[in-house]
Design an enzyme around this catalytic site. Structure first.
Site, PDB file in Angstrom:
ATOM      1  N   ARG A   1     -10.593 -11.631   8.371  1.00 48.26           N
ATOM      2  CA  ARG A   1      -9.440 -12.257   7.713  1.00 48.26           C
ATOM      3  C   ARG A   1      -9.823 -13.562   7.021  1.00 48.26           C
ATOM      4  O   ARG A   1      -9.212 -13.970   6.045  1.00 48.26           O
ATOM      5  CB  ARG A   1      -8.326 -12.542   8.719  1.00 48.26           C
ATOM      6  CG  ARG A   1      -7.652 -11.296   9.267  1.00 48.26           C
ATOM      7  CD  ARG A   1      -6.377 -11.695   9.985  1.00 48.26           C
ATOM      8  NE  ARG A   1      -5.877 -10.669  10.893  1.00 48.26           N
ATOM      9  CZ  ARG A   1      -5.036  -9.698  10.537  1.00 48.26           C
ATOM     10  NH1 ARG A   1      -4.637  -9.597   9.298  1.00 48.26           N
ATOM     11  NH2 ARG A   1      -4.617  -8.824  11.431  1.00 48.26           N
TER      12      ARG A   1
ATOM     13  N   LEU B   1       6.958  -3.028   3.531  1.00 51.12           N
ATOM     14  CA  LEU B   1       7.957  -3.809   2.791  1.00 51.12           C
ATOM     15  C   LEU B   1       9.313  -3.111   2.800  1.00 51.12           C
ATOM     16  O   LEU B   1      10.351  -3.773   2.825  1.00 51.12           O
ATOM     17  CB  LEU B   1       7.468  -4.105   1.378  1.00 51.12           C
ATOM     18  CG  LEU B   1       6.326  -5.131   1.320  1.00 51.12           C
ATOM     19  CD1 LEU B   1       5.847  -5.328  -0.116  1.00 51.12           C
ATOM     20  CD2 LEU B   1       6.744  -6.473   1.915  1.00 51.12           C
TER      21      LEU B   1
ATOM     22  N   ASP C   1       0.863  -1.182   0.000  1.00 45.35           N
ATOM     23  CA  ASP C   1       0.000   0.000   0.000  1.00 45.35           C
ATOM     24  C   ASP C   1       0.904   1.239   0.000  1.00 45.35           C
ATOM     25  O   ASP C   1       1.373   1.643  -1.062  1.00 45.35           O
ATOM     26  CB  ASP C   1      -0.899  -0.123   1.242  1.00 45.35           C
ATOM     27  CG  ASP C   1      -1.949   0.944   1.371  1.00 45.35           C
ATOM     28  OD1 ASP C   1      -2.707   1.154   0.408  1.00 45.35           O
ATOM     29  OD2 ASP C   1      -2.029   1.578   2.434  1.00 45.35           O
TER      30      ASP C   1
ATOM     31  N   LYS D   1      -1.218  -1.777  -4.586  1.00 49.62           N
ATOM     32  CA  LYS D   1      -2.002  -0.543  -4.765  1.00 49.62           C
ATOM     33  C   LYS D   1      -1.028   0.580  -5.100  1.00 49.62           C
ATOM     34  O   LYS D   1      -0.680   1.377  -4.226  1.00 49.62           O
ATOM     35  CB  LYS D   1      -2.708  -0.169  -3.455  1.00 49.62           C
ATOM     36  CG  LYS D   1      -3.811  -1.059  -2.964  1.00 49.62           C
ATOM     37  CD  LYS D   1      -4.520  -0.314  -1.807  1.00 49.62           C
ATOM     38  CE  LYS D   1      -5.110  -1.224  -0.796  1.00 49.62           C
ATOM     39  NZ  LYS D   1      -5.603  -0.501   0.399  1.00 49.62           N
TER      40      LYS D   1
ATOM     41  N   GLY E   1       3.854   1.235   0.971  1.00 50.81           N
ATOM     42  CA  GLY E   1       5.213   0.742   0.713  1.00 50.81           C
ATOM     43  C   GLY E   1       6.075   0.714   1.968  1.00 50.81           C
ATOM     44  O   GLY E   1       7.194   0.207   1.947  1.00 50.81           O
TER      45      GLY E   1
HETATM   46  P1  IMP Z   1       1.878  -0.372   3.766  1.00 47.87           P
HETATM   47  O1  IMP Z   1       2.930  -0.409   4.826  1.00 47.87           O
HETATM   48  O2  IMP Z   1       1.116   0.919   3.779  1.00 47.87           O
HETATM   49  O3  IMP Z   1       2.378  -0.746   2.389  1.00 47.87           O
HETATM   50  O4  IMP Z   1       0.771  -1.381   4.168  1.00 47.87           O
HETATM   51  C1  IMP Z   1       0.936  -2.678   4.116  1.00 47.87           C
HETATM   52  C2  IMP Z   1       0.123  -3.354   5.176  1.00 47.87           C
HETATM   53  O5  IMP Z   1      -1.103  -2.693   5.479  1.00 47.87           O
HETATM   54  C3  IMP Z   1      -0.240  -4.676   4.585  1.00 47.87           C
HETATM   55  O6  IMP Z   1       0.638  -5.616   5.148  1.00 47.87           O
HETATM   56  C4  IMP Z   1      -1.662  -4.900   4.974  1.00 47.87           C
HETATM   57  O7  IMP Z   1      -1.672  -5.807   6.065  1.00 47.87           O
HETATM   58  C5  IMP Z   1      -2.193  -3.571   5.423  1.00 47.87           C
HETATM   59  N1  IMP Z   1      -3.162  -3.039   4.444  1.00 47.87           N
HETATM   60  C6  IMP Z   1      -2.923  -2.185   3.422  1.00 47.87           C
HETATM   61  N2  IMP Z   1      -4.033  -1.950   2.708  1.00 47.87           N
HETATM   62  C7  IMP Z   1      -5.010  -2.693   3.288  1.00 47.87           C
HETATM   63  C8  IMP Z   1      -6.390  -2.905   2.974  1.00 47.87           C
HETATM   64  O8  IMP Z   1      -6.959  -2.382   2.005  1.00 47.87           O
HETATM   65  N3  IMP Z   1      -7.058  -3.763   3.799  1.00 47.87           N
HETATM   66  C9  IMP Z   1      -6.470  -4.394   4.861  1.00 47.87           C
HETATM   67  N4  IMP Z   1      -5.182  -4.229   5.164  1.00 47.87           N
HETATM   68  C10 IMP Z   1      -4.457  -3.388   4.389  1.00 47.87           C
END
Ligand code: IMP
Ligand code: MG
Length: 176
Positions: free
Chosen positions: A166, A109, A104, A132, A106
């Protein structure tokens, strides 16, 4: 409660062997000792399916997990990744396949990759079920993406809303 499906069970099942084959082709030649690492808990369902799909294309591996959190109880990331628990085994000198449900912003990761590098991973290949790209806050290019999805909050197949949903067996669109 029903959620409008964004990705159906059948679509996920159909994509998995092709994704595993793509990952297998992209792994370094020396994949001896490959460890698949996922940030709990969102990675769980995807990692379980991907693990079996990788096995079927001849990619032996074991598992490890990080416990990372950034979302709290809402549908917006707090923007800060916290590590709540670390790897169990050493990844030093080993190739790693880092997997997650969604990329999402980033940040998760990015954090996980940096952490694995400090622990001496020999190489890091990344794969997510869903990407995304429109939501990126930090640049992160995922090597192998199952599905590119729009900017929407999704639930099911491991993805939660405040820990619920989940177990929904498909990817549903959450509308508040
Ligand atoms: P990031 O660190 O923003 O890339 O988010 C990654 C983490 O947020 C992922 O491991 C997901 O567990 C959670 N996440 C991101 N988007 C969603 C969503 O639309 N629904 C549920 N969990 C999300
Ligand atoms: Mg997560």
């Amino acid at each position: 409660m029903d959620y409008e499906p964004l990705i159906t069970e059948a679509q996920i099942a159909e994509r998995m062997p092709a994704l595993a084959a793509e990952i297998a082709r992209g792994l370094p030649d020396t994949r001896e000792g490959l460890v698949v690492v996922g940030p709990l808990k969102g990675c769980l369902v995807f990692m379980a399916d991907l693990s079996r799909a990788l096995w079927k294309v001849g990619v032996a591996h074991d598992y490890d997990f990080l416990r990372l959190a950034s979302y709290g109880k809402g549908t917006e990331s707090t923007g800060k990744v916290q590590m709540e628990s670390d790897l169990i085994h050493s990844v030093a000198g080993r190739p790693v396949l880092l997997v997650d449900d969604i990329c999402d912003s980033g940040r998760t990761l990015t954090f996980a990759r940096a952490h694995l590098l400090t622990r001496g991973a020999a190489s890091i290949t990344t794969s997510v079920l869903m990407d995304k790209p429109a939501r990126r806050a930090v640049p992160f290019a995922v090597d192998h993406v199952g599905f590119t999805i729009p900017d929407a909050f999704v639930v099911g197949y491991g993805c939660d809303l405040a820990e619920a949903l989940r177990g929904l067996p498909y990817i549903g669109l959450y509308k508040a």
